[in-house]
Design a protein around this motif. Sequence first.
Motif, PDB file in Angstrom:
ATOM      1  N   ILE A 192     -36.333   8.365 -32.046  1.00 43.08           N
ATOM      2  CA  ILE A 192     -35.655   8.834 -33.260  1.00 43.08           C
ATOM      3  C   ILE A 192     -35.248  10.309 -33.121  1.00 43.08           C
ATOM      4  CG2 ILE A 192     -37.741   9.474 -34.534  1.00 43.08           C
ATOM      5  CD1 ILE A 192     -36.416   8.341 -37.082  1.00 43.08           C
ATOM      6  N   GLN A 193     -35.981  11.059 -32.294  1.00 37.87           N
ATOM      7  CA  GLN A 193     -35.626  12.459 -32.023  1.00 37.87           C
ATOM      8  C   GLN A 193     -34.219  12.592 -31.455  1.00 37.87           C
ATOM      9  OE1 GLN A 193     -38.525  13.960 -29.275  1.00 37.87           O
ATOM     10  NE2 GLN A 193     -40.178  14.001 -30.782  1.00 37.87           N
ATOM     11  N   ARG A 199     -27.658  14.361 -34.873  1.00 39.59           N
ATOM     12  CA  ARG A 199     -27.291  14.651 -36.272  1.00 39.59           C
ATOM     13  C   ARG A 199     -27.151  16.162 -36.507  1.00 39.59           C
ATOM     14  NH1 ARG A 199     -25.110  12.508 -40.836  1.00 39.59           N
ATOM     15  NH2 ARG A 199     -25.053  14.355 -42.121  1.00 39.59           N
ATOM     16  N   PHE A 243     -27.495   5.186 -39.843  1.00 38.66           N
ATOM     17  CA  PHE A 243     -27.821   6.133 -40.915  1.00 38.66           C
ATOM     18  C   PHE A 243     -28.187   7.543 -40.454  1.00 38.66           C
ATOM     19  CE2 PHE A 243     -28.685   1.939 -42.866  1.00 38.66           C
ATOM     20  CZ  PHE A 243     -27.765   2.023 -43.892  1.00 38.66           C
TER      21      PHE A 243
ATOM     22  N   PRO B 165     -40.397   1.065 -40.301  1.00 40.24           N
ATOM     23  CA  PRO B 165     -41.760   1.547 -40.490  1.00 40.24           C
ATOM     24  C   PRO B 165     -41.715   3.020 -40.902  1.00 40.24           C
ATOM     25  CG  PRO B 165     -41.424   0.638 -38.263  1.00 40.24           C
ATOM     26  CD  PRO B 165     -40.083   0.803 -38.898  1.00 40.24           C
ATOM     27  N   GLU B 189     -44.193  19.302 -32.127  1.00 44.60           N
ATOM     28  CA  GLU B 189     -42.791  19.033 -31.856  1.00 44.60           C
ATOM     29  C   GLU B 189     -42.313  17.696 -32.429  1.00 44.60           C
ATOM     30  OE1 GLU B 189     -45.220  18.869 -29.821  1.00 44.60           O
ATOM     31  OE2 GLU B 189     -45.108  16.966 -28.747  1.00 44.60           O
ATOM     32  N   ARG B 190     -43.247  16.901 -32.946  1.00 45.05           N
ATOM     33  CA  ARG B 190     -42.830  15.590 -33.462  1.00 45.05           C
ATOM     34  C   ARG B 190     -42.275  15.646 -34.880  1.00 45.05           C
ATOM     35  NH1 ARG B 190     -45.923  10.374 -31.665  1.00 45.05           N
ATOM     36  NH2 ARG B 190     -46.300  10.857 -29.485  1.00 45.05           N
ATOM     37  N   ILE B 192     -39.643  16.566 -36.241  1.00 46.53           N
ATOM     38  CA  ILE B 192     -38.252  16.189 -36.487  1.00 46.53           C
ATOM     39  C   ILE B 192     -38.161  14.741 -36.972  1.00 46.53           C
ATOM     40  CG2 ILE B 192     -37.715  15.455 -34.119  1.00 46.53           C
ATOM     41  CD1 ILE B 192     -34.962  16.810 -34.437  1.00 46.53           C
ATOM     42  N   GLN B 193     -39.131  13.906 -36.599  1.00 48.44           N
ATOM     43  CA  GLN B 193     -39.189  12.520 -37.085  1.00 48.44           C
ATOM     44  C   GLN B 193     -39.229  12.446 -38.608  1.00 48.44           C
ATOM     45  OE1 GLN B 193     -42.687  10.742 -35.383  1.00 48.44           O
ATOM     46  NE2 GLN B 193     -41.837  10.644 -33.309  1.00 48.44           N
ATOM     47  N   ALA B 196     -35.843  13.021 -39.913  1.00 46.47           N
ATOM     48  CA  ALA B 196     -34.977  11.894 -39.517  1.00 46.47           C
ATOM     49  C   ALA B 196     -35.251  10.672 -40.397  1.00 46.47           C
ATOM     50  CB  ALA B 196     -35.186  11.563 -38.044  1.00 46.47           C
ATOM     51  N   HIS B 197     -36.530  10.385 -40.675  1.00 49.32           N
ATOM     52  CA  HIS B 197     -36.833   9.268 -41.578  1.00 49.32           C
ATOM     53  C   HIS B 197     -36.275   9.534 -42.981  1.00 49.32           C
ATOM     54  CE1 HIS B 197     -40.246   7.354 -39.067  1.00 49.32           C
ATOM     55  NE2 HIS B 197     -39.213   6.539 -39.121  1.00 49.32           N
ATOM     56  N   ARG B 199     -33.668  11.224 -43.652  1.00 53.06           N
ATOM     57  CA  ARG B 199     -32.224  11.017 -43.539  1.00 53.06           C
ATOM     58  C   ARG B 199     -31.869   9.532 -43.658  1.00 53.06           C
ATOM     59  NH1 ARG B 199     -27.326  13.458 -43.951  1.00 53.06           N
ATOM     60  NH2 ARG B 199     -25.991  11.682 -43.642  1.00 53.06           N
ATOM     61  N   VAL B 200     -32.634   8.682 -42.979  1.00 55.85           N
ATOM     62  CA  VAL B 200     -32.384   7.240 -43.067  1.00 55.85           C
ATOM     63  C   VAL B 200     -32.548   6.770 -44.510  1.00 55.85           C
ATOM     64  CG1 VAL B 200     -33.253   4.954 -42.445  1.00 55.85           C
ATOM     65  CG2 VAL B 200     -33.023   6.709 -40.679  1.00 55.85           C
ATOM     66  N   GLN B 236     -36.824  26.150 -36.352  1.00 55.67           N
ATOM     67  CA  GLN B 236     -36.484  24.734 -36.200  1.00 55.67           C
ATOM     68  C   GLN B 236     -36.479  24.037 -37.559  1.00 55.67           C
ATOM     69  OE1 GLN B 236     -35.815  23.621 -32.934  1.00 55.67           O
ATOM     70  NE2 GLN B 236     -35.953  25.827 -32.724  1.00 55.67           N
ATOM     71  N   THR B 238     -35.905  25.278 -40.449  1.00 55.06           N
ATOM     72  CA  THR B 238     -34.721  25.709 -41.192  1.00 55.06           C
ATOM     73  C   THR B 238     -33.501  24.887 -40.777  1.00 55.06           C
ATOM     74  OG1 THR B 238     -35.581  27.951 -41.410  1.00 55.06           O
ATOM     75  CG2 THR B 238     -33.195  27.695 -41.612  1.00 55.06           C
ATOM     76  N   ILE B 239     -33.339  24.705 -39.470  1.00 57.10           N
ATOM     77  CA  ILE B 239     -32.195  23.926 -38.969  1.00 57.10           C
ATOM     78  C   ILE B 239     -32.296  22.466 -39.420  1.00 57.10           C
ATOM     79  CG2 ILE B 239     -31.131  23.036 -36.841  1.00 57.10           C
ATOM     80  CD1 ILE B 239     -31.790  25.759 -35.535  1.00 57.10           C
ATOM     81  N   TYR B 240     -33.492  21.887 -39.360  1.00 53.22           N
ATOM     82  CA  TYR B 240     -33.654  20.488 -39.794  1.00 53.22           C
ATOM     83  C   TYR B 240     -33.334  20.343 -41.284  1.00 53.22           C
ATOM     84  CZ  TYR B 240     -36.432  20.238 -35.458  1.00 53.22           C
ATOM     85  OH  TYR B 240     -36.864  20.314 -34.158  1.00 53.22           O
ATOM     86  N   PHE B 243     -29.532  20.596 -41.731  1.00 55.51           N
ATOM     87  CA  PHE B 243     -28.585  19.676 -41.094  1.00 55.51           C
ATOM     88  C   PHE B 243     -29.050  18.235 -40.970  1.00 55.51           C
ATOM     89  CE2 PHE B 243     -27.289  23.888 -39.442  1.00 55.51           C
ATOM     90  CZ  PHE B 243     -26.001  23.893 -39.939  1.00 55.51           C
ATOM     91  N   ILE B 244     -30.325  17.932 -41.231  1.00 51.39           N
ATOM     92  CA  ILE B 244     -30.750  16.524 -41.148  1.00 51.39           C
ATOM     93  C   ILE B 244     -30.971  15.955 -42.548  1.00 51.39           C
ATOM     94  CG2 ILE B 244     -32.416  14.868 -40.220  1.00 51.39           C
ATOM     95  CD1 ILE B 244     -32.932  16.791 -37.908  1.00 51.39           C
TER      96      ILE B 244
END
Lengths: 291, 291
Positions: A192-193, A199, A243, B165, B189-190, B192-193, B196-197, B199-200, B236, B238-240, B243-244
């Motif tokens: 997903i990363q 994105r 998505f 999930p 570092e995880r 971002i998940q 991303a979730h 976002r979905v 990081q 801030t960027i997520y 933009f995500i």
Amino acid sequence: MANDPRASYDLLSGIVSDSGDLKGDIVSDALSDVIMQSLAYLGQKQSRLLTCDDPQKEYFSFTSGKHKSRPVNKLLFSPADAAKYSPRVLNCDLTSIEKDVLERTLYTMAVAYCAVADLLGKGSDKKTPGTFFEVLIGHLVGRMFGVNPKNSIEVQSLDISGSLPTDFTFDLGPGRNKIHMPVKTSTRERVIQVWAHQRVIDGVFGVGRFKGILVCLAETNAKPGFGVTEVCLPGQWTIYQMFIAQLHRVYYFDVPKKYAELASAYPFIQVKTFASFFSEAETLAKAAPFS
Amino acid sequence: MANDPRASYDLLSGIVSDSGDLKGDIVSDALSDVIMQSLAYLGQKQSRLLTCDDPQKEYFSFTSGKHKSRPVNKLLFSPADAAKYSPRVLNCDLTSIEKDVLERTLYTMAVAYCAVADLLGKGSDKKTPGTFFEVLIGHLVGRMFGVNPKNSIEVQSLDISGSLPTDFTFDLGPGRNKIHMPVKTSTRERVIQVWAHQRVIDGVFGVGRFKGILVCLAETNAKPGFGVTEVCLPGQWTIYQMFIAQLHRVYYFDVPKKYAELASAYPFIQVKTFASFFSEAETLAKAAPFS
């Protein structure tokens, strides 16, 4: 030439950081050394066939004492093809190499050192196979495009600026596409990363400015005893592609069947063998309207 | 009551899967057992102060032979507060508990079993601390909202359907917000998940339908010898967030200073102590226009 594949790997690693030219001739030579040393080492090892869920695929593991390597695809592993063709492949000189030969050559080049590290690292060396694979991809793709990759992108937005660590990005120059290329030996739940980074890049630079191209070795997973299974989550990939962001290509050295099937139905994730990269590199580079 | 914190943990684990009622009284009792057994165990152990990069924070590790626990925040760790107030906290009955007492009680409840597992598992038990923390959060938040969480969401889109999930989601009923609540002992570092979730979920159900609320224990990392550092990547984040997707809250039991600072400048990521959750739960639940 060193006598131990890991000594060759250390040499490669030093050359990559010292030269700063991942696509350069000196990296070609060092990669070739690692691959040839690895194949020589593996040639002296026993191997054992694995039972596979998919009757159309055959895998084996190299063994050394009680240790075994990751699963190796029997039909794609060809030391003879690698010995004959890897110098030309490392130079991106693919004239008259048949596609199936190219596939076997590439797979053998990619998997050989990984299998060695599995045996010599006794299953606990997770780092050097990943780094080797990344160097191999960076070299081949960089050489094909004639430009070295970067590992982060600068994000500038009004009064905010920062740096986003990424896998490879390639700037192919004015009027051509830019490439965002994550590289993984296998994806598992972390994939997903890849869509999330795409994105961010779409958000910062505009959708379609960077083509997202994921490159993977395989999705095989050892099962207890001597079994192998492919771990695939095509339903998750479909949701991410719908998505989060749109990947332009996914290349595998050993393509999982369930992911290959994603290319033929909405949202049409284009999963292919990495051998295809070389024949379509110019298309990937050319800026064009969405189709 | 069992005599070993890990036996109490096993009981809790069985009760959670058998009862199917994470917010229930029987889970309260089992959580209380694990916490009290853990504090009794830790009370018999030595501890050692750690050198910390941040002069405003003090940490120590419990030690047992050559093994040491994760860093424990000295000012937030209070077995006395936990003994006195944890039954009421587990019941979400917080009347007249001062906020600093609540913070110490919550932190002690959350970290005690994790420190025990670090010692008894000799540093290799990564799984049970994470599961314990998840059960604790699911219980407290479920009880506060009066509804149990789910661990996946159904995605229906024209002719495509699938299941994603997730960490916890809470459906608070008609006319109220829904909650997407990832839970991590630390993010690294995880993380971002998580965006991303979100976002979905925004894409599938509409932006703002599910409020994204990340709950974490701490970001402390042991350094070689007896040192501790907080690993934070505010640039990081801030960027997520830009933009995500947009997280609505991030709660920590031990708030890292660099993340707390994110609340006061664009994009205003609201990072707070988890104690705040209880006082603002009704606000989080209430559907309202974006502000």
